[in-house]
Design an enzyme around this catalytic site. Structure first.
Site, short mmCIF file in Angstrom:
data_model
loop_
_atom_site.label_atom_id
_atom_site.label_comp_id
_atom_site.label_asym_id
_atom_site.label_seq_id
_atom_site.Cartn_x
_atom_site.Cartn_y
_atom_site.Cartn_z
N HIS A 132 62.10 143.75 -6.52
CA HIS A 132 61.57 142.48 -6.46
C HIS A 132 60.17 142.67 -5.88
O HIS A 132 59.20 142.25 -6.30
CB HIS A 132 62.43 141.32 -5.67
CG HIS A 132 63.39 140.70 -6.48
ND1 HIS A 132 64.62 141.47 -6.76
CD2 HIS A 132 63.67 139.49 -7.08
CE1 HIS A 132 65.46 140.86 -7.66
NE2 HIS A 132 64.91 139.73 -7.71
N HIS A 152 68.36 142.74 1.29
CA HIS A 152 67.44 143.90 1.51
C HIS A 152 66.94 143.89 2.98
O HIS A 152 67.00 142.64 3.54
CB HIS A 152 66.16 144.03 0.70
CG HIS A 152 66.18 144.14 -0.68
ND1 HIS A 152 66.68 145.83 -1.00
CD2 HIS A 152 66.40 143.70 -1.91
CE1 HIS A 152 66.63 145.94 -2.32
NE2 HIS A 152 66.35 144.89 -2.94
#
Length: 199
Positions: free
Chosen positions: A121, A160
């Site tokens: 992302h 993450h």
């Protein structure tokens, strides 16, 4: 174990402690129901496909030559960065996601599969932000705000570490910048060709 190895080990442990501190701040300290919903929407690329398509069509048909170059280049850019992150870097580093490694990670949308470093992302969005800001500097702040929020959502949602975001952002920024140079060069060459024809 020699001094050099001990020093490197100490540095890595220190950096990891910072990573964990930042992770827990975003994932635990500021965790609220409202932000759960907000970041769940921000992070889900499937919810933005129509918006992306509309913007791409506007840029392609209303943005002139540079708009067309931007749309075509952006498609190539996302394919390159996404595959670089997913097929090469993640497989190389094989870092476990925090939602797998940490039992107390809060995961409002569940734990994603695959490895953690780098964040695709962040890689994709910062590549696009840098690329687009070079071609359309007037809208620079919009590109970077979007990239930042999408990237931050990944830490908040527990999938993450902050270092995954930083790594992805830096790699993506480099690729985006390099492609922007090529795109601007193509734009310049096409502009010169058009000027010569006009003469």
């Amino acid at each position: 174990m020699d001094k050099f190895t001990l020093t490197i080990s100490a540095i890595m442990e220190f950096l990891y402690s910072i990573d964990l501190t930042l992770f827990y701040f975003f994932n635990h300290t500021i965790s609220t129901g409202f932000l759960d919903k907000f970041f769940a929407i921000i992070t889900d690329v499937h919810k933005w496909y129509i918006a992306y398509l509309i913007l791409a069509l506007i840029a392609f048909f209303k943005g002139g030559r540079r708009g067309k170059i931007a749309v075509i280049s952006l498609i190539v850019l996302i394919v390159v960065t996404d595959q670089t992150g997913y097929r090469i870097l993640k497989e190389l580093f094989e870092r476990l996601r925090p939602c797998v490694a940490l039992k107390d990670a809060i995961t409002p949308i569940g734990c994603a599969g695959g490895y953690s470093f780098p964040s695709n992302h962040a890689l994709n969005n910062f590549a696009a932000a840098v690329f687009l800001s070079q071609l359309f500097p007037k809208y620079l702040w919009i590109f970077y705000v979007v990239a930042f929020l999408v990237s931050l959502s990944r830490v908040y949602l527990g999938v993450h570490y902050p270092s995954d975001i930083l790594g992805g952002a830096l790699i993506g920024a480099l690729i985006g910048y390099l492609l922007s140079i090529a795109a601007l060069k193509v734009d310049e060459m096409m502009n010169k060709g058009k000027s010569k024809k006009a003469v």
